[in-house]
Design a protein around this motif. Structure first.
Motif, PDB file in Angstrom:
ATOM      1  N   THR A 171       0.851  -1.181   0.000  1.00 31.90           N
ATOM      2  CA  THR A 171       0.000   0.000   0.000  1.00 31.90           C
ATOM      3  C   THR A 171       0.895   1.242   0.000  1.00 31.90           C
ATOM      4  OG1 THR A 171      -0.088   0.178   2.420  1.00 31.90           O
ATOM      5  CG2 THR A 171      -1.724  -1.237   1.360  1.00 31.90           C
TER       6      THR A 171
ATOM      7  N   TYR B  46      -1.001  -9.651 -12.560  1.00 35.29           N
ATOM      8  CA  TYR B  46       0.137  -8.874 -12.044  1.00 35.29           C
ATOM      9  C   TYR B  46       1.429  -9.532 -12.531  1.00 35.29           C
ATOM     10  CZ  TYR B  46      -3.591  -7.432  -8.836  1.00 35.29           C
ATOM     11  OH  TYR B  46      -4.773  -6.986  -8.303  1.00 35.29           O
TER      12      TYR B  46
ATOM     13  N   VAL C 201      -3.619  -8.187  -2.206  1.00 37.91           N
ATOM     14  CA  VAL C 201      -3.891  -7.112  -3.162  1.00 37.91           C
ATOM     15  C   VAL C 201      -4.971  -7.549  -4.148  1.00 37.91           C
ATOM     16  CG1 VAL C 201      -2.919  -5.698  -5.008  1.00 37.91           C
ATOM     17  CG2 VAL C 201      -1.592  -6.141  -2.937  1.00 37.91           C
ATOM     18  N   GLY C 202      -4.893  -8.787  -4.609  1.00 38.28           N
ATOM     19  CA  GLY C 202      -5.880  -9.299  -5.543  1.00 38.28           C
ATOM     20  C   GLY C 202      -7.275  -9.332  -4.952  1.00 38.28           C
TER      21      GLY C 202
ATOM     22  N   ASP D 234      -8.405  -7.295  -2.752  1.00 38.53           N
ATOM     23  CA  ASP D 234      -8.853  -5.906  -2.669  1.00 38.53           C
ATOM     24  C   ASP D 234      -9.254  -5.343  -4.036  1.00 38.53           C
ATOM     25  OD1 ASP D 234      -9.264  -3.456  -1.187  1.00 38.53           O
ATOM     26  OD2 ASP D 234      -7.448  -2.693  -2.139  1.00 38.53           O
ATOM     27  N   GLN D 235      -8.524  -5.734  -5.078  1.00 41.77           N
ATOM     28  CA  GLN D 235      -8.719  -5.108  -6.384  1.00 41.77           C
ATOM     29  C   GLN D 235      -9.591  -5.910  -7.353  1.00 41.77           C
ATOM     30  OE1 GLN D 235      -4.832  -4.203  -7.963  1.00 41.77           O
ATOM     31  NE2 GLN D 235      -4.363  -2.715  -6.350  1.00 41.77           N
ATOM     32  N   LEU D 236      -9.665  -7.213  -7.189  1.00 40.97           N
ATOM     33  CA  LEU D 236     -10.358  -8.046  -8.166  1.00 40.97           C
ATOM     34  C   LEU D 236     -11.733  -8.526  -7.712  1.00 40.97           C
ATOM     35  CD1 LEU D 236      -7.356 -10.325  -9.274  1.00 40.97           C
ATOM     36  CD2 LEU D 236      -8.083  -8.132 -10.256  1.00 40.97           C
TER      37      LEU D 236
ATOM     38  N   ARG E  68     -16.122  -9.460  -1.301  1.00 41.73           N
ATOM     39  CA  ARG E  68     -14.890  -9.061  -0.628  1.00 41.73           C
ATOM     40  C   ARG E  68     -15.013  -9.282   0.880  1.00 41.73           C
ATOM     41  NH1 ARG E  68     -14.615  -3.847  -1.780  1.00 41.73           N
ATOM     42  NH2 ARG E  68     -13.733  -4.207  -3.835  1.00 41.73           N
TER      43      ARG E  68
END
Length: 620
Positions: free
Chosen positions: A182, A340, A362-363, A365-367, A373
């Motif tokens: 982050t 990524y 991260v995945g 959070d973003q995908l 989620r």
């Protein structure tokens, strides 16, 4: 996080608290109830609890790093443990249950000569209950910091003045728990991670200390369901973001070239890595700290209601671990390599591996969209909780049962223990274990490095853990010597040998040599002691002299071992056939006939899992 995300999380927390309070009265009746749930668990309950514990918050992150470094083939380092799980269930499960002990350290008192047994019992309690246990919890907590940094923005939730004061104290301490995934500064990331860890361990400590193993198993089953549901959702969204299942391998080829794409998706490494691969497959499943189930696996086995339940627990555990869980993580790992991509000049050193491990969070959070989620975040926290609660319960069993009752009360003070007194010590022990684990956590780097260190320490004791059940010549000196070799040789190998597979080979060879020499030339266990042990537990293997002394057929133990190994090998064959066959089908990397053949062969071996040729061992 949305309101729906928070609702899922709070529902899970509420259930955990209820499970602890609901089991409190039974758990307070004594150590047998607190640590073994009154020896009443059904097989599938115990197996799901084992699987929930090993699902872990750190393991999916570890898998992402392993796939990035060595492709799917590197996951055999995890899959090969299936042999140990099945060996524990089919060969040693009944023996563990008949031993009547509460911990592996207490087993020392019934297996060997009385003289010196208490000292070795204390040594094992410290080594397993503190050194190994806290190391495992520490690298699980390292994984938690990667998750908390992404998903728990305490700086947005807490009052500004309160958070500023906490952040200032953390900054002044010099502690840094920053993954770099982050844009947060080091002090803020560390503060968020610490608040996340402290709130999680407080929650886990509440239900695990109040309800004992019953509450742990109750929450584990729900946690496992959450983890599987969340992982299925993550796999769907990750693969979709990578272009869909049908194009996953072609996208890998476009990004990395056909040769590297084949390396990522192959179940066998290239020729240059064949020697390490074969070494790991041959040694790692048996030269490890849970080789005979020692620890929480044996605890769940001893808590089963019957021998057949112990076998069912091992089968349930193995299929969930090696097939179900692995297929999901395998898809996620390959999809993240597409979404990524590794830079052309990527250096997969400890920092590079840690960065790839963090991409799992991260995945999420973003995908993954809102709602799903929340399920994923809750499943990650459940994975962390299921591992920590088990290790707290298991570690406390050594402190209360072995160090406090066995050494302090029975050996030194010569007075009986009171049930409520032992349960109080068990509950207080969890607090100390948590503190030690948190302190050790701050010293670790990547999860993969920490995992390899723990494997090396465990490799030194694996041989004696299995041989003491199978070979009557193993003595007290062999048990103690294996721990000493592990403690002394592991730091030397870490400093002088670069390849982890070579370190494993050297540690295994040294440990096995020391154990065999100690068994052959050290002080032998008294024949009467061995005969009593055999009469009570009926272990399989090379026990001809003890069997004869106990009035049994001298050939029966070895014949029993051969019969039980048929079940181990048949179940292992099915497990790995289904794993490879299903992976072929999902990735489309093999011909259809091979996929069908593998899955069919696995089904054909089913009758041999509990085959009719095995004669049951008479109960004590």
């Amino acid at each position: 996080m949305t309101v729906a995300d928070f609702a899922i999380l709070f529902a899970f927390v509420a259930y955990g608290v209820w499970a602890g309070l609901a089991s409190r009265r039974q758990a307070s009746q004594g150590l047998d109830e607190y640590f073994l749930a009154g020896r009443s668990l059904k097989g599938w309950h115990a197996g799901c609890s084992m699987a929930a514990t090993q699902f872990a918050a750190d393991t999916p992150l570890l898998v992402m790093g392993l796939i990035a470094v060595g492709g799917i083939a590197s996951l055999w380092r995890l899959w090969i443990y299936g042999l140990a799980f099945l060996f524990m269930g089919f060969v040693l499960g009944a023996a563990w249950r008949r031993s009547g002990v509460l911990t592996d350290a207490e087993f020392t008192m019934i297996r060997y000569s009385t003289r010196g047994a208490t000292a070795v019992r204390a040594l094992k309690a410290v080594y397993y209950g503190t050194v190994i246990n806290c190391t495992v919890m520490a690298f699980v907590l390292v994984a938690a910091t990667r998750i908390f940094e992404v998903f728990l923005p305490w700086h947005e939730w807490l009052p500004v003045d309160l958070y500023a004061a906490l952040r200032a104290q953390v900054a002044a301490s010099g502690l840094q728990l920053q993954s770099g995934v982050t844009a947060l500064d080091a002090a803020t990331a560390t503060t968020n991670s610490l608040l996340g860890i402290l709130s999680t361990v407080a929650f886990v400590g509440l239900y695990s200390t109040t309800g004992g193993l019953r509450s742990v198993v109750r929450t584990d089953i729900v946690q496992l369901a959450l983890m599987l549901a969340g992982t299925v959702a993550y796999a769907y969204f990750a693969v979709d973001a990578a272009g869909g299942l049908g194009s996953l391998t072609s996208k890998l080829a476009q990004l990395y070239g056909p040769e590297q794409a084949d390396r990522f998706t192959s179940f066998v490494p290239g020729a240059e890595a064949l020697a390490p691969f074969v070494t790991v497959l041959a040694l790692q499943w048996i030269f490890q700290m849970n080789a005979d189930g020692t620890g929480y696996l044996a605890q769940r086995t001893m808590a089963c209601a019957s021998d057949r339940d112990a076998e069912r627990a091992a089968v349930t555990f193995t299929l969930l671990q090696v097939v179900v869980r692995s297929l999901l993580w395998l898809l996620i790992g390959l999809a993240l390599l597409v979404v990524y991509p590794l830079p052309a000049d990527a250096v997969l050193d400890e920092a590079g591996i840690a960065a790839r491990e963090s991409l799992y969070a991260v995945g999420v959070d973003q995908l993954v969209p809102a709602g799903f989620r929340g399920l994923l975040i809750t499943s990650l926290l459940a994975a962390l909780a299921s591992t920590i609660d088990t290790h707290l319960n298991w570690g406390a069993s050594y402190w209360a049962n072995d160090l406090y009752r066995g050494v302090l009360l029975d050996h030194w003070l010569k007075r009986p223990a009171r049930a409520h007194e032992l349960v109080l010590v068990a509950r207080l022990s969890t607090v100390v274990l948590l503190a030690l684990s948190l302190a050790l956590m701050t010293m670790l780097g990547s999860i993969q490095t920490a995992w390899q260190i723990s494997l090396l320490f465990g490799a030194g004791v694996g041989a004696v853990l299995v041989l003491r059940w199978l070979w009557e010549r193993v003595n007290l000196l062999a048990e103690a010597a294996s721990i000493v070799v592990s403690l002394l040789l592991a730091p030397v190998l870490l400093l002088t040998v670069a390849d982890d597979w070579l370190r494993l080979l050297l540690m295994a060879a040294a440990s096995l040599l020391v154990v065999v020499l100690a068994a052959l030339f050290g002080p032998a266990t008294e024949p009467d002691r061995l005969a009593t042990f055999y009469r009570s537990i009926r272990p399989p293997g090379w026990w001809s002299a003890s069997a004869a002394a106990a009035g049994a057929d001298a050939k029966a133990p070895l014949a029993e071992l051969r019969r039980r190994m048929i079940s181990v090998l048949a179940c292992a064959f099915s497990t790995y056939a289904w794993l490879v066959g299903a992976s072929d089908a999902l990735l489309g990397v093999g011909p259809a006939w091979r996929t069908l053949l593998l899955i069919s062969a696995g089904v054909a071996a089913l009758p041999l899992w509990w085959h009719p040729f095995r004669n049951p061992v008479p109960a004590r």
